[in-house]
Design an enzyme around this catalytic site. Structure first.
Site, PDB file in Angstrom:
ATOM      1  CE  LYS A  76      -3.911  -2.270   0.411  1.00 53.37           C
ATOM      2  NZ  LYS A  76      -3.351  -3.596   0.115  1.00 53.37           N
ATOM      3  CG  ASP A  77       1.281   5.624  -2.236  1.00 57.53           C
ATOM      4  OD1 ASP A  77       1.778   6.380  -1.392  1.00 57.53           O
ATOM      5  OD2 ASP A  77       1.469   5.768  -3.455  1.00 57.53           O
ATOM      6  NE  ARG A  78       6.737   7.933   1.159  1.00 56.75           N
ATOM      7  CZ  ARG A  78       6.937   9.201   1.508  1.00 56.75           C
ATOM      8  NH1 ARG A  78       6.431   9.668   2.640  1.00 56.75           N
ATOM      9  NH2 ARG A  78       7.622  10.009   0.736  1.00 56.75           N
ATOM     10  CG  HIS A  79       2.240   9.858  -0.467  1.00 55.77           C
ATOM     11  ND1 HIS A  79       2.820  10.825   0.315  1.00 55.77           N
ATOM     12  CD2 HIS A  79       3.233   9.356  -1.254  1.00 55.77           C
ATOM     13  CE1 HIS A  79       4.102  10.932  -0.003  1.00 55.77           C
ATOM     14  NE2 HIS A  79       4.375  10.047  -0.943  1.00 55.77           N
TER      15      HIS A  79
END
Length: 322
Positions: free
Chosen positions: A80-83
């Site tokens: 999953k993206d950190r943003h």
């Protein structure tokens, strides 16, 4: 080769407007749905965490330190993206006698939403899909046109492209892959180190093939030789594509236009796979609020939410703005 194409044609025509996503991490919400229930017993803790600002690999390494186990022993179903604000499952080997101490340490760093026990490590891809709730800000689009286009997408789906994030900023992952030495990839350690780049190569080739099917007007149609129950495209392997007959010939002829990339897959003896050509969001909702809109939908595992939204809007990613 340079100048990688990173924008592929839409099925529904020109976008109906513009907007910005990920202006704030809270604008991009992702909740994993495993689609199955934990055993309730076993040597692994199955933990659902809420995180923001941390990517999956970084969290996995942190959990390994807190648990005192190798990083490779920590499992997760997908990156999953950190943003974003993500609710994601992890597994870690932890005897019952240590569980309370480990959970206390984990809770000090991340919000723990759910805990259970499970008999084995969580594997990549072992989930039903993800629920997304995404706010688009600075929206410039006719309200009725946006609602109509969203309904059409919910009814008909869209091309199942891989998202641009798979290829790195401005195609950096593809450029790095083009510099790989196939002979060095025969070494197991080098193969493991280059896994992300090889994934980018296979994903880009799939997107290019899908764009060709879209141009031919048959991306929703099953071709003879397709082994899947619905139209699928190639995740190329070692001079193979997983199809048969004339379809296999066409796919391998296409791949032959990229001998440098195919040489990498041949060197690693990559096994072929298939991926659906169409992506259909489920349980869709849209809330329009002035100059913003919130899209709520579920995607099966492997689908990219950004691909769904860019089918109807030209989007600027706030997390990538300098």
């Amino acid at each position: 080769m340079t100048g990688w194409r990173l924008d592929w044609p839409r099925a529904g025509g020109e976008p109906v407007g513009t907007g910005r996503i990920r202006v704030d991490p809270g604008d991009f919400g992702v909740t994993e749905n495993l689609g199955w229930s934990p055993d309730g017993e076993g040597e692994h803790l199955l933990i659902q965490l809420e995180k923001s600002g941390d990517n999956t690999d970084w969290v996995a390494r942190g959990l390994a330190r807190l648990c005192g186990c190798p990083a490779a022993a920590v499992g997760y179903a997908g990156r999953k993206d950190r943003h974003a604000v993500t609710r994601q499952w992890f597994s870690l080997p932890c005897p019952p006698g240590r569980a309370d101490d480990v959970l206390q340490a984990v809770s000090a760093q991340w919000r723990v939403l759910s805990v259970d026990r499970h008999s084995r490590k969580l594997r990549t891809g072992e989930l039903a899909g993800n629920r997304f709730r995404i706010r688009v800000r600075d929206l410039e689009a006719d309200s009725a046109a946006l609602a109509a286009r969203w309904q059409a997408l919910a009814n008909n789906g869209c091309p199942n492209y891989f998202g641009r994030q798979r290829f790195g900023r401005n195609g950096a992952n593809l450029e790095a892959a083009a510099q790989l030495d196939p002979q060095r990839l025969k070494r197991p350690r080098e193969r493991a180190r280059s896994g992300m780049l090889l994934s980018a190569v296979r994903s880009w080739l799939f997107n290019e093939w899908l764009a060709g099917r879209l141009a031919a007007g048959d991306w929703r149609q099953q071709r003879e030789g397709d082994p899947e129950t619905s139209p699928s495209g190639p995740m190329f392997g070692d001079d193979s594509c997983g199809a048969e007959g004339a379809l296999a010939e066409a796919e391998l002829a296409f791949a032959g236009q990229y001998p440098e990339f195919m040489a990498l897959l041949r060197a690693t003896h990559m096994r072929p796979a298939r991926r659906s050509l169409a992506l259909k969001p489920l349980d869709c909702a849209l809330e329009q609020e002035g100059d913003s809109a919130v899209f709520d939908f579920f995607l099966p595992a492997g689908g990219f939410a950004t691909v769904v939204l860019t089918e109807i809007l030209d989007l600027e990613d706030g997390s990538r703005t300098p």
